[in-house]
Design a protein around this motif. Structure first.
Motif, PDB file in Angstrom:
ATOM      1  N   ASN A 171      39.686  44.967  43.537  1.00  0.00           N
ATOM      2  CA  ASN A 171      39.966  44.514  42.187  1.00  0.00           C
ATOM      3  C   ASN A 171      41.321  43.804  42.202  1.00  0.00           C
ATOM      4  O   ASN A 171      42.313  44.349  41.740  1.00  0.00           O
ATOM      5  CB  ASN A 171      40.000  45.705  41.217  1.00  0.00           C
ATOM      6  N   GLU A 205      49.272  39.722  35.904  1.00  0.00           N
ATOM      7  CA  GLU A 205      48.634  40.962  35.463  1.00  0.00           C
ATOM      8  C   GLU A 205      49.358  42.173  36.036  1.00  0.00           C
ATOM      9  O   GLU A 205      49.565  43.177  35.340  1.00  0.00           O
ATOM     10  CB  GLU A 205      47.162  40.972  35.879  1.00  0.00           C
ATOM     11  N   ILE A 213      44.786  48.444  29.406  1.00  0.00           N
ATOM     12  CA  ILE A 213      43.587  47.923  30.063  1.00  0.00           C
ATOM     13  C   ILE A 213      42.369  48.067  29.158  1.00  0.00           C
ATOM     14  O   ILE A 213      41.520  47.174  29.071  1.00  0.00           O
ATOM     15  CB  ILE A 213      43.368  48.620  31.415  1.00  0.00           C
ATOM     16  N   ALA A 214      42.268  49.197  28.447  1.00  0.00           N
ATOM     17  CA  ALA A 214      41.157  49.395  27.515  1.00  0.00           C
ATOM     18  C   ALA A 214      41.190  48.335  26.413  1.00  0.00           C
ATOM     19  O   ALA A 214      40.152  47.748  26.067  1.00  0.00           O
ATOM     20  CB  ALA A 214      41.217  50.793  26.918  1.00  0.00           C
ATOM     21  N   GLN A 215      42.363  48.076  25.882  1.00  0.00           N
ATOM     22  CA  GLN A 215      42.473  47.054  24.839  1.00  0.00           C
ATOM     23  C   GLN A 215      42.168  45.664  25.383  1.00  0.00           C
ATOM     24  O   GLN A 215      41.489  44.874  24.731  1.00  0.00           O
ATOM     25  CB  GLN A 215      43.874  47.081  24.229  1.00  0.00           C
ATOM     26  N   ARG A 216      42.665  45.396  26.578  1.00  0.00           N
ATOM     27  CA  ARG A 216      42.408  44.095  27.207  1.00  0.00           C
ATOM     28  C   ARG A 216      40.915  43.854  27.370  1.00  0.00           C
ATOM     29  O   ARG A 216      40.424  42.736  27.172  1.00  0.00           O
ATOM     30  CB  ARG A 216      43.088  44.059  28.574  1.00  0.00           C
ATOM     31  N   ASP A 217      40.184  44.905  27.735  1.00  0.00           N
ATOM     32  CA  ASP A 217      38.752  44.792  27.983  1.00  0.00           C
ATOM     33  C   ASP A 217      37.912  45.085  26.734  1.00  0.00           C
ATOM     34  O   ASP A 217      36.688  45.206  26.831  1.00  0.00           O
ATOM     35  CB  ASP A 217      38.349  45.752  29.110  1.00  0.00           C
ATOM     36  N   ASP A 218      38.599  45.221  25.587  1.00  0.00           N
ATOM     37  CA  ASP A 218      37.924  45.477  24.311  1.00  0.00           C
ATOM     38  C   ASP A 218      37.069  46.742  24.390  1.00  0.00           C
ATOM     39  O   ASP A 218      35.918  46.773  23.944  1.00  0.00           O
ATOM     40  CB  ASP A 218      37.071  44.275  23.899  1.00  0.00           C
ATOM     41  N   GLU A 219      37.661  47.790  24.961  1.00  0.00           N
ATOM     42  CA  GLU A 219      36.983  49.073  25.101  1.00  0.00           C
ATOM     43  C   GLU A 219      37.737  50.142  24.335  1.00  0.00           C
ATOM     44  O   GLU A 219      38.937  50.026  24.087  1.00  0.00           O
ATOM     45  CB  GLU A 219      36.875  49.472  26.575  1.00  0.00           C
TER      46      GLU A 219
END
Length: 233
Positions: free
Chosen positions: A14, A20, A128-134
């Motif tokens: 990854n 990033e 990361i959750a916000q970035r991935d809309d999770e």
């Protein structure tokens, strides 16, 4: 409090771009710093010194995409910030001659150090959750998963603390679950998240190698000075 990954293979499969990696590291370290300042203040614990060291200012950091490089190329880390400077062999031994109030204060400081260590990787996980809309909640992340958010060294230090807490594995796990939830709630609080993001932005803009404690606190306070609200944990 160092940001480190579980394995160099994590970034091979990854790969992170330089930008990033910088952003994730800044969020991670800002999570530590905000918890040290705001969390300790809310608990009415003594102020504690910390610095944010920037190994290489963001404008000059060279981390090739797909490099799989680890901690040596991360741009920032928090030094200091702990209330317990030397871990005892056990809390019971360390506090055996303490009054009830002194023992309670020591245990509060002990717990606060652990929460502040966990806040860094949890801040990175939230980003990361916000970035991935999770969505993110305590059911979707757990202490072991923090290895994937730069939290390996934070978990190692946390386990050193818990070893002083008790030799009973079940009680250690219960304490970890309690403090993990406290750290999650701190990071997930909207006011605290504003502070974390403000400090992360400030870290990324720096052309110097050290952000002093007073400077970081000023950044946090300035972010919401006009509409300060009590911090809930």
């Amino acid at each position: 409090m160092n940001r480190s990954h579980l394995s160099p293979l994590a970034n091979i499969f990854n790969p992170l771009t330089r930008q990033e990696l910088n952003l994730r590291t800044a969020i991670h370290e800002a999570g530590h710093a905000a918890a040290i300042y705001l969390g300790n203040k809310h608990k009415q614990l003594p102020p504690v010194f910390f610095r944010i060291y920037i190994n290489e200012p963001a404008s000059r950091l060279q981390v090739p995409a797909n490099s799989g490089k680890r901690q040596g190329n991360c741009m920032a880390e928090v030094e200091g910030g702990r209330l317990i400077h030397t871990l005892p062999s056990s809390i019971d031994m360390a506090t055996r001659d303490f009054s009830s109030a002194q023992k309670q204060a020591y245990e509060c400081a002990f717990d606060a150090d652990i929460v502040n260590m966990l806040a860094g990787p949890l801040a990175e996980a939230k980003y990361i959750a916000q970035r991935d809309d999770e969505l993110i909640n305590p059911g979707l992340v757990n202490p072991d998963s923090l290895h994937f958010y730069g939290g390996s060294s934070d978990l190692e230090a946390t386990n050193e603390y818990l070893a002083c807490f008790t030799a009973d594995r079940e009680l250690r796990q219960k304490k970890m679950a309690e403090l993990f939830l406290a750290a999650f709630n701190f990071v997930n609080n909207s006011w605290n998240w504003l502070a974390i993001n403000a400090l992360a932005d400030y870290i990324l803009m720096q052309s110097k190698n050290i952000i002093e404690c007073e400077e970081a606190i000023a950044v946090i306070n300035a972010r919401f000075a006009a509409y300060w609200s009590p911090v809930k944990i």
